[in-house]
Motif scaffolding. Structure first.
Motif, PDB file in Angstrom:
ATOM      1  N   GLY A 232       0.814  -1.215   0.000  1.00 19.81           N
ATOM      2  CA  GLY A 232       0.000   0.000   0.000  1.00 19.81           C
ATOM      3  C   GLY A 232       0.843   1.260   0.000  1.00 19.81           C
ATOM      4  N   LEU A 233       1.906   1.261   0.809  1.00 24.03           N
ATOM      5  CA  LEU A 233       2.809   2.414   0.849  1.00 24.03           C
ATOM      6  C   LEU A 233       3.491   2.616  -0.497  1.00 24.03           C
ATOM      7  N   ASP A 234       3.838   1.528  -1.148  1.00 20.06           N
ATOM      8  CA  ASP A 234       4.512   1.634  -2.446  1.00 20.06           C
ATOM      9  C   ASP A 234       3.604   2.261  -3.492  1.00 20.06           C
ATOM     10  N   LEU A 235       2.354   1.829  -3.513  1.00 20.61           N
ATOM     11  CA  LEU A 235       1.409   2.361  -4.501  1.00 20.61           C
ATOM     12  C   LEU A 235       1.104   3.837  -4.268  1.00 20.61           C
ATOM     13  N   ALA A 236       1.128   4.266  -3.006  1.00 23.39           N
ATOM     14  CA  ALA A 236       0.760   5.641  -2.691  1.00 23.39           C
ATOM     15  C   ALA A 236       1.930   6.606  -2.762  1.00 23.39           C
ATOM     16  N   GLY A 237       3.172   6.091  -2.776  1.00 28.34           N
ATOM     17  CA  GLY A 237       4.343   6.957  -2.790  1.00 28.34           C
ATOM     18  C   GLY A 237       5.250   6.671  -3.970  1.00 28.34           C
ATOM     19  N   LYS A 238       6.513   7.007  -3.789  1.00 27.43           N
ATOM     20  CA  LYS A 238       7.495   6.781  -4.849  1.00 27.43           C
ATOM     21  C   LYS A 238       8.202   5.443  -4.733  1.00 27.43           C
ATOM     22  N   GLY A 239       8.004   4.750  -3.625  1.00 27.26           N
ATOM     23  CA  GLY A 239       8.642   3.454  -3.482  1.00 27.26           C
ATOM     24  C   GLY A 239       8.761   3.040  -2.037  1.00 27.26           C
ATOM     25  N   THR A 240       8.875   1.721  -1.829  1.00 26.27           N
ATOM     26  CA  THR A 240       8.946   1.165  -0.476  1.00 26.27           C
ATOM     27  C   THR A 240       9.927   0.006  -0.434  1.00 26.27           C
ATOM     28  N   VAL A 241      10.619  -0.114   0.705  1.00 27.97           N
ATOM     29  CA  VAL A 241      11.518  -1.232   0.959  1.00 27.97           C
ATOM     30  C   VAL A 241      11.090  -1.909   2.253  1.00 27.97           C
ATOM     31  N   LEU A 242      10.964  -3.226   2.226  1.00 31.61           N
ATOM     32  CA  LEU A 242      10.742  -4.024   3.431  1.00 31.61           C
ATOM     33  C   LEU A 242      12.097  -4.547   3.875  1.00 31.61           C
ATOM     34  N   ALA A 243      12.537  -4.157   5.068  1.00 30.91           N
ATOM     35  CA  ALA A 243      13.892  -4.486   5.516  1.00 30.91           C
ATOM     36  C   ALA A 243      13.860  -5.250   6.831  1.00 30.91           C
ATOM     37  N   GLY A 244      14.759  -6.215   6.948  1.00 27.58           N
ATOM     38  CA  GLY A 244      14.843  -7.004   8.176  1.00 27.58           C
ATOM     39  C   GLY A 244      16.051  -7.898   8.140  1.00 27.58           C
ATOM     40  N   THR A 245      15.978  -9.012   8.865  1.00 26.76           N
ATOM     41  CA  THR A 245      17.080  -9.969   8.934  1.00 26.76           C
ATOM     42  C   THR A 245      16.638 -11.296   8.353  1.00 26.76           C
ATOM     43  N   VAL A 246      17.603 -12.043   7.841  1.00 22.63           N
ATOM     44  CA  VAL A 246      17.288 -13.305   7.190  1.00 22.63           C
ATOM     45  C   VAL A 246      16.811 -14.317   8.223  1.00 22.63           C
ATOM     46  N   ALA A 247      15.762 -15.042   7.894  1.00 23.63           N
ATOM     47  CA  ALA A 247      15.220 -16.072   8.785  1.00 23.63           C
ATOM     48  C   ALA A 247      15.833 -17.422   8.440  1.00 23.63           C
ATOM     49  N   THR A 248      16.418 -18.095   9.439  1.00 28.65           N
ATOM     50  CA  THR A 248      17.022 -19.404   9.223  1.00 28.65           C
ATOM     51  C   THR A 248      16.452 -20.377  10.248  1.00 28.65           C
ATOM     52  N   PRO A 249      15.715 -21.406   9.827  1.00 25.01           N
ATOM     53  CA  PRO A 249      15.279 -21.606   8.444  1.00 25.01           C
ATOM     54  C   PRO A 249      14.087 -20.711   8.103  1.00 25.01           C
ATOM     55  N   ALA A 250      13.767 -20.646   6.823  1.00 28.65           N
ATOM     56  CA  ALA A 250      12.622 -19.857   6.384  1.00 28.65           C
ATOM     57  C   ALA A 250      11.350 -20.381   7.061  1.00 28.65           C
ATOM     58  N   ALA A 251      10.469 -19.450   7.428  1.00 30.69           N
ATOM     59  CA  ALA A 251       9.253 -19.832   8.147  1.00 30.69           C
ATOM     60  C   ALA A 251       8.056 -19.103   7.546  1.00 30.69           C
ATOM     61  N   PRO A 252       6.853 -19.672   7.675  1.00 26.87           N
ATOM     62  CA  PRO A 252       5.651 -19.037   7.114  1.00 26.87           C
ATOM     63  C   PRO A 252       5.390 -17.650   7.677  1.00 26.87           C
ATOM     64  N   GLY A 253       5.878 -17.376   8.907  1.00 28.42           N
ATOM     65  CA  GLY A 253       5.634 -16.087   9.524  1.00 28.42           C
ATOM     66  C   GLY A 253       6.670 -15.036   9.214  1.00 28.42           C
ATOM     67  N   ASP A 254       7.505 -15.262   8.211  1.00 30.66           N
ATOM     68  CA  ASP A 254       8.548 -14.310   7.830  1.00 30.66           C
ATOM     69  C   ASP A 254       8.010 -13.367   6.754  1.00 30.66           C
ATOM     70  N   PRO A 255       7.833 -12.076   7.059  1.00 28.12           N
ATOM     71  CA  PRO A 255       7.266 -11.148   6.076  1.00 28.12           C
ATOM     72  C   PRO A 255       8.116 -10.995   4.815  1.00 28.12           C
ATOM     73  N   ILE A 256       9.436 -11.043   4.953  1.00 27.32           N
ATOM     74  CA  ILE A 256      10.296 -10.887   3.769  1.00 27.32           C
ATOM     75  C   ILE A 256      10.098 -12.068   2.824  1.00 27.32           C
ATOM     76  N   ALA A 257      10.055 -13.285   3.389  1.00 27.78           N
ATOM     77  CA  ALA A 257       9.799 -14.458   2.556  1.00 27.78           C
ATOM     78  C   ALA A 257       8.421 -14.377   1.917  1.00 27.78           C
ATOM     79  N   ALA A 258       7.428 -13.885   2.676  1.00 22.93           N
ATOM     80  CA  ALA A 258       6.072 -13.751   2.137  1.00 22.93           C
ATOM     81  C   ALA A 258       6.040 -12.754   0.988  1.00 22.93           C
ATOM     82  N   LEU A 259       6.778 -11.666   1.129  1.00 23.68           N
ATOM     83  CA  LEU A 259       6.843 -10.675   0.047  1.00 23.68           C
ATOM     84  C   LEU A 259       7.464 -11.275  -1.204  1.00 23.68           C
ATOM     85  N   ARG A 260       8.563 -11.983  -1.023  1.00 22.95           N
ATOM     86  CA  ARG A 260       9.270 -12.554  -2.172  1.00 22.95           C
ATOM     87  C   ARG A 260       8.462 -13.653  -2.848  1.00 22.95           C
ATOM     88  N   ASP A 261       7.565 -14.279  -2.088  1.00 21.08           N
ATOM     89  CA  ASP A 261       6.709 -15.314  -2.673  1.00 21.08           C
ATOM     90  C   ASP A 261       5.485 -14.732  -3.362  1.00 21.08           C
TER      91      ASP A 261
END
Length: 325
Positions: A232-261
């Motif tokens: 939503g922020l990306d559509l309303a502005g000039k751009g958005t980045v979701l930033a965090g740390t890598v999840a090991t192992p990947a989990a369903p509750g990881d927002p970065i993994a959810a975004l990339r999927d």
């Protein structure tokens, strides 16, 4: 006729043979078994010592690399975001340390920081979607229309984004008159808190993911809710980045993994999974600069990352009339 004495002698002979066999077997096997155990223990000790030495070496190299990138960051990002206002959005479980370090890099890049806006656990609670829907229906401008497939968080993100960001440089640092009561109402409802004056709109946004993936039966839904916010922020502005740390192992509750999927949102919103590293902070700045050029990418070391950093290019801001990245 075999008498009792014969039976007794036979039984004694059998047990005597067993005892002699056990003693002989133990004597014969004792030294080889002990030697093998000693050799195995020595080999494991040597291997463990070697691995510890390798780990210490890698830690030393990482520390040196981090120190170098930290020292060079002001030069690496200088002027990249001059004239841009960047909204920082914290989420339940995100790190204040990561936010402060990212804010420093963004400031070194010439950006003006707004916020942070902090989403609460109540905002992500699937049981509270009725509250979200009620606020959105009450507060949305008459001309704001949602797709039929929009979730409660999609709708809330669209409304909040209109209050926090704009693609028009001329409207930056000014409130949106169409969403005057939105932020205060969401704050009163316990759905978010604000610091500073984020209603004076930004042009770009950085959403800070939780340090660890969400857990429990609602984890995947909560991760998806943050993807909705970033989208939503990306559509309303000039751009958005979701930033965090890598999840090991990947989990369903990881927002970065959810975004990339999410094939649709990942085409517009960038992600960085090394925000806890100096190089990751540089990646956040470069990703925002890439967003200004109308491009997006997934960066870091985790699953779905295409590179550590975006390709270094000169920023060419999108036309002020263009929405999203």
């Amino acid at each position: 006729m075999i008498d009792f004495r014969y039976h007794l002698v036979s039984i004694v002979a059998i047990f005597l043979a067993l005892a002699v066999g056990i003693v002989m077997g133990t004597t014969l096997l004792q030294d080889p078994a002990i030697d093998l155990a000693k050799r195995t223990s020595a080999e494991l000790t040597n291997t463990n010592t070697g691995l510890r030495a390798d780990l210490d070496t890698l830690r030393g190299r990482e520390s040196g690399n981090d120190a170098l990138i930290t020292a060079l960051t002001p030069d690496l990002v200088a002027g990249d975001l001059t004239g841009q206002r960047v909204l920082l959005v914290e989420t339940p479980g995100s790190s204040a340390t990561v936010r402060e370090a990212a804010q420093q890099a963004l400031t070194q890049a010439g950006a003006e920081i707004t916020g942070p806006v902090t989403l609460t656990e109540k905002f992500l609670d699937p049981k509270g979607t009725g509250v979200l829907d009620g606020l959105v229906n009450q507060l949305k401008p008459a001309n704001m229309v949602f797709p039929p497939t929009a979730t409660s968080w999609d709708r809330a993100a669209t409304l909040l984004s209109a209050a926090f960001v704009t693609p028009d440089q001329a409207q930056a640092n000014t409130p949106n008159p169409a969403t005057a009561d939105v932020v205060s109402s969401f704050e009163t409802g316990g759905l978010l808190t604000i610091d500073g004056d984020p209603v004076k709109r930004a042009t770009l946004a950085v959403v800070l993911a939780p340090e660890k993936p969400y857990e429990g039966e609602s984890a995947e839904v909560q991760a998806g809710a943050l993807v909705s916010v970033a989208g939503g922020l990306d559509l309303a502005g000039k751009g958005t980045v979701l930033a965090g740390t890598v999840a090991t192992p990947a989990a369903p509750g990881d927002p970065i993994a959810a975004l990339r999927d999410d094939g649709e949102v990942s085409k517009r919103v960038s992600s960085v999974d090394t925000a806890d590293m100096p190089a990751g902070r540089v990646a956040i700045v470069y990703s925002l600069r890439e967003q200004l050029n109308g491009r997006a990418g997934q960066y870091g070391i985790g699953k779905g990352a295409s590179a550590m950093l975006p390709t270094v290019t000169n920023a060419t801001p999108s036309p002020t009339t263009q929405s999203g990245s």
